[in-house]
Design an enzyme around this catalytic site. Structure first.
Site, PDB file in Angstrom:
ATOM      1  N   GLU A 117      55.221 -20.075 -15.765  1.00 51.58           N
ATOM      2  CA  GLU A 117      55.343 -21.258 -16.624  1.00 51.58           C
ATOM      3  C   GLU A 117      54.969 -20.854 -18.050  1.00 51.58           C
ATOM      4  O   GLU A 117      53.855 -20.381 -18.285  1.00 51.58           O
ATOM      5  CB  GLU A 117      54.393 -22.371 -16.155  1.00 51.58           C
ATOM      6  CG  GLU A 117      54.476 -23.618 -17.042  1.00 51.58           C
ATOM      7  CD  GLU A 117      53.402 -24.661 -16.734  1.00 51.58           C
ATOM      8  OE1 GLU A 117      52.249 -24.273 -16.443  1.00 51.58           O
ATOM      9  OE2 GLU A 117      53.716 -25.861 -16.777  1.00 51.58           O
TER      10      GLU A 117
ATOM     11  N   HIS B 222      49.877 -36.364 -14.633  1.00 50.28           N
ATOM     12  CA  HIS B 222      48.557 -35.719 -14.557  1.00 50.28           C
ATOM     13  C   HIS B 222      47.476 -36.766 -14.720  1.00 50.28           C
ATOM     14  O   HIS B 222      47.589 -37.632 -15.586  1.00 50.28           O
ATOM     15  CB  HIS B 222      48.390 -34.671 -15.662  1.00 50.28           C
ATOM     16  CG  HIS B 222      49.252 -33.472 -15.463  1.00 50.28           C
ATOM     17  ND1 HIS B 222      50.571 -33.442 -15.828  1.00 50.28           N
ATOM     18  CD2 HIS B 222      48.985 -32.262 -14.912  1.00 50.28           C
ATOM     19  CE1 HIS B 222      51.087 -32.267 -15.520  1.00 50.28           C
ATOM     20  NE2 HIS B 222      50.149 -31.522 -14.956  1.00 50.28           N
TER      21      HIS B 222
ATOM     22  N   LYS C  66      56.013 -33.788 -10.040  1.00 48.67           N
ATOM     23  CA  LYS C  66      54.717 -33.102 -10.035  1.00 48.67           C
ATOM     24  C   LYS C  66      53.612 -34.137 -10.217  1.00 48.67           C
ATOM     25  O   LYS C  66      53.611 -34.874 -11.213  1.00 48.67           O
ATOM     26  CB  LYS C  66      54.688 -32.073 -11.164  1.00 48.67           C
ATOM     27  CG  LYS C  66      53.414 -31.247 -11.216  1.00 48.67           C
ATOM     28  CD  LYS C  66      53.469 -30.249 -12.377  1.00 48.67           C
ATOM     29  CE  LYS C  66      52.207 -29.427 -12.455  1.00 48.67           C
ATOM     30  NZ  LYS C  66      52.059 -28.737 -13.741  1.00 48.67           N
TER      31      LYS C  66
ATOM     32  N   LYS D  21      23.108 -27.593   7.920  1.00 46.07           N
ATOM     33  CA  LYS D  21      23.001 -26.921   9.218  1.00 46.07           C
ATOM     34  C   LYS D  21      22.457 -27.823  10.335  1.00 46.07           C
ATOM     35  O   LYS D  21      22.757 -27.598  11.497  1.00 46.07           O
ATOM     36  CB  LYS D  21      22.141 -25.660   9.097  1.00 46.07           C
ATOM     37  CG  LYS D  21      22.908 -24.510   8.449  1.00 46.07           C
ATOM     38  CD  LYS D  21      22.154 -23.200   8.530  1.00 46.07           C
ATOM     39  CE  LYS D  21      22.935 -22.130   7.782  1.00 46.07           C
ATOM     40  NZ  LYS D  21      22.332 -20.812   7.849  1.00 46.07           N
TER      41      LYS D  21
ATOM     42  N   ASP E 153      23.286 -17.154  13.412  1.00 46.09           N
ATOM     43  CA  ASP E 153      22.274 -16.611  12.489  1.00 46.09           C
ATOM     44  C   ASP E 153      21.252 -15.759  13.239  1.00 46.09           C
ATOM     45  O   ASP E 153      20.825 -14.705  12.774  1.00 46.09           O
ATOM     46  CB  ASP E 153      21.530 -17.749  11.777  1.00 46.09           C
ATOM     47  CG  ASP E 153      22.346 -18.348  10.644  1.00 46.09           C
ATOM     48  OD1 ASP E 153      23.215 -17.644  10.102  1.00 46.09           O
ATOM     49  OD2 ASP E 153      22.110 -19.522  10.307  1.00 46.09           O
TER      50      ASP E 153
ATOM     51  N   ASN F 203       3.449 -19.620   6.787  1.00 43.68           N
ATOM     52  CA  ASN F 203       4.264 -20.382   5.833  1.00 43.68           C
ATOM     53  C   ASN F 203       3.371 -21.012   4.775  1.00 43.68           C
ATOM     54  O   ASN F 203       2.197 -21.288   5.019  1.00 43.68           O
ATOM     55  CB  ASN F 203       5.015 -21.486   6.596  1.00 43.68           C
ATOM     56  CG  ASN F 203       5.997 -22.233   5.713  1.00 43.68           C
ATOM     57  OD1 ASN F 203       6.728 -21.607   4.938  1.00 43.68           O
ATOM     58  ND2 ASN F 203       6.020 -23.555   5.813  1.00 43.68           N
TER      59      ASN F 203
END
Ligand code: ATR
Length: 495
Positions: free
Chosen positions: A32, A120, A147, A292, A328, A374
């Site tokens: 383009e 657009h 488009k 998770k 994991d 920890n």
């Protein structure tokens, strides 16, 4: 129509545009020319550019109100588009907002040139209903291609575009922005006639545009077709995940028809994302921070191991049922086993979050002697109780370390953007095996300190590649090529 990957040229001068056109034509068969970017563009310069073209070219001349750069009058703008038709440009792009009259003028003289009429929206993605209306309105103007490009404020906006593309063969449609990248990559799966990719990383003509190199080398975009199975990593900052390099290389090498993408999903978007995931029958996913545990709410089943760990980092779509797994723990154990046996080894695990749970689970299976410590002691104590392993408060880190063979950091300390942090101090360590699960950067402060103190080290990439191997097996049922995936990771990781 097979989806074409189009490279936009955004050079500021005719000679630069000509050079970039030549470069782009080596990489793709559709380019383009954004002539609105070219200072002082005129009919003569346009002719110079088009006369030597080798592949197909779209001529686009956008005005400011459409986020373009053309400064001349509307008459001059139309004049250049007409000249492009006269010069046999393969396509010209004219905004639908230019109106019926202007578009008709071009259609009347178009000859072999195809007219793309575009819409657009740089702010948002309208609803599917509104998008259909926009499509139908443009269709009335009789262009060859329509488009519709919108801005994705959420990953879920991409799915509106996929639905819009259904059963249409004259539509170019995708979302802009970082959150819209998936629609650019999956253009050929869902039938957008064209997708755009920049010539280089800093030459994007729109937000979220991916370079042609990344499209081809990372996503194997030219191999994606309607049947290609979609996988991806779901994370709030999924764009930073390195797993796309590993998995896509692995799929290509094994000739498996899968593509793996980042799915940038915020917590509040997860529910809708998973509904879309099911509707579009994606093949599976990887899961990272902060989903998770949250992902479990949207799965049909969780295997025994993931259930015990309490976290899912992988799931597969088995005939519509989503089943969760955790690789994991396997990744951590394999990374350690590259250096040492684990039976009876004294291991200090620093951290008590989700990552720690997977590491504790894996090491317990290997009969290591585990101690958890920890910053927030209570959390370590609770975790230790649950898994029936040892716990210590962090009073004197040096002493704590001294009583163990292996030290593992499972916290995020040392990760970008704070690479100068470490969970231990300079003189806490001596001659141990030290593993860090942080992989960005790969050489963390902890790893540097460990090396300085004659420790053997395991960097975060080791766990990353091994957990990915486990995922690859689950999704594909095939054995991946370890070396290929390892190299793909190492080639793309910060040191
Ligand atoms: P993940 O799932 O990645 O393990 P998490 O569940 O939020 O993430 O756990 C983060 C771990 O890193 C925790 O053990 C946390 O310690 P706290 O329980 O005291 O919060 C640890 N962590 C994060 N930042 C830390 C820091 N600056 N110093 C020490 N530990 C830190």
């Amino acid at each position: 129509m097979k989806t074409k990957i189009c490279i936009p040229i955004t050079a500021k001068t005719t000679s630069q545009a000509s050079a970039e056109l030549k470069e782009a034509e080596k990489l793709t068969d559709l380019v383009e020319l954004r002539i609105d970017y070219i200072n002082g563009i005129n009919e003569e310069n346009l002719e110079k550019l088009l006369i030597n073209k080798k592949g197909k070219v779209i001529i686009t001349n956008r005005i400011k109100s459409e986020n373009g750069k053309f400064k001349g009058s509307e008459k001059e703008r139309m004049g250049l588009l007409k000249k492009a038709i006269e010069l046999n440009a393969d396509y010209i792009d004219i905004e639908s907002s230019a109106g019926k009259e202007a578009i008709n003028e071009l259609i009347k003289i178009k000859n072999k040139t195809k007219i793309i009429s575009s819409y657009h929206n740089f702010k948002e993605t309208p609803s599917l209903k509104e998008l259909e209306e926009i499509y139908n309105k443009i269709k009335e103007l009789n262009p060859d291609l329509i488009k519709i490009v919108t801005f994705a404020n959420s990953i879920n906006d991409n799915f509106e575009i996929f639905k819009l593309l259904k059963n249409k063969n004259d539509l170019v449609s995708f979302c802009m922005g970082l959150r819209g990248q998936m629609s650019r990559i999956l253009a050929s799966k869902y039938g957008s006639c064209i997708t755009f990719a920049s010539l280089k990383k800093d030459k994007e003509s729109a937000p979220g545009q991916i370079s042609i190199e990344e499209m081809d080398d990372v996503y194997n975009a030219s191999l994606i077709k309607p049947e290609t199975k979609v996988l991806g990593v779901i994370g709030e900052f999924a764009e930073n995940s390195k797993s796309k390099y590993m998995h896509n290389k692995g799929f290509k090498q094994k000739k498996l028809d899968f593509v793996y993408l980042p799915f940038k999903v915020k917590k509040e978007e997860l529910k809708e994302f998973m509904e879309n995931f099911r509707k579009l029958e994606f093949a599976g996913g990887a899961v990272t921070v902060p989903h998770k545990t949250g992902i479990i709410n949207y799965l049909d089943e969780v295997d025994d191991t993931a259930d015990k760990i309490g976290a899912v980092n992988t799931f597969i779509n088995k005939g519509g049922r989503l089943i969760g797994y955790n690789t994991d723990y396997y990744g951590a154990v394999q990374a350690l086993k590259e250096k040492t046996g684990l039976n009876g080894k004294k291991v200090l695990i620093i951290g008590a979050g989700g990552a720690a749970r997977a590491v504790v689970y894996g090491l317990k299976k290997e009969d290591a002697e585990i101690t958890i410590a920890n910053r927030t002691s209570g959390k370590a104590e609770k975790l230790a109780k649950e898994f029936k392993v040892g716990f210590k408060e962090i009073k004197n880190m040096k002493e704590l370390i001294a009583g163990n063979d292996i030290i593992i950091n499972t916290t995020s300390v040392g990760m970008h953007p704070r690479p100068d942090d470490a969970v231990i101090k300079e003189d806490d360590l001596s001659e141990k095996l030290v593993m860090d699960i942080v992989s960005a950067p790969i050489i963390t402060k902890l790893i540097r300190l460990a090396k300085k103190n004659n420790c053997d080290v395991i960097t975060g990439d080791r766990m990353l590649v091994h957990q990915a191997i486990g995922q690859f097996r689950l999704w594909t049922g095939k054995e991946p090529d370890f070396k290929i995936m390892e190299k793909a990771l190492l080639d793309n990781i910060e040191r």
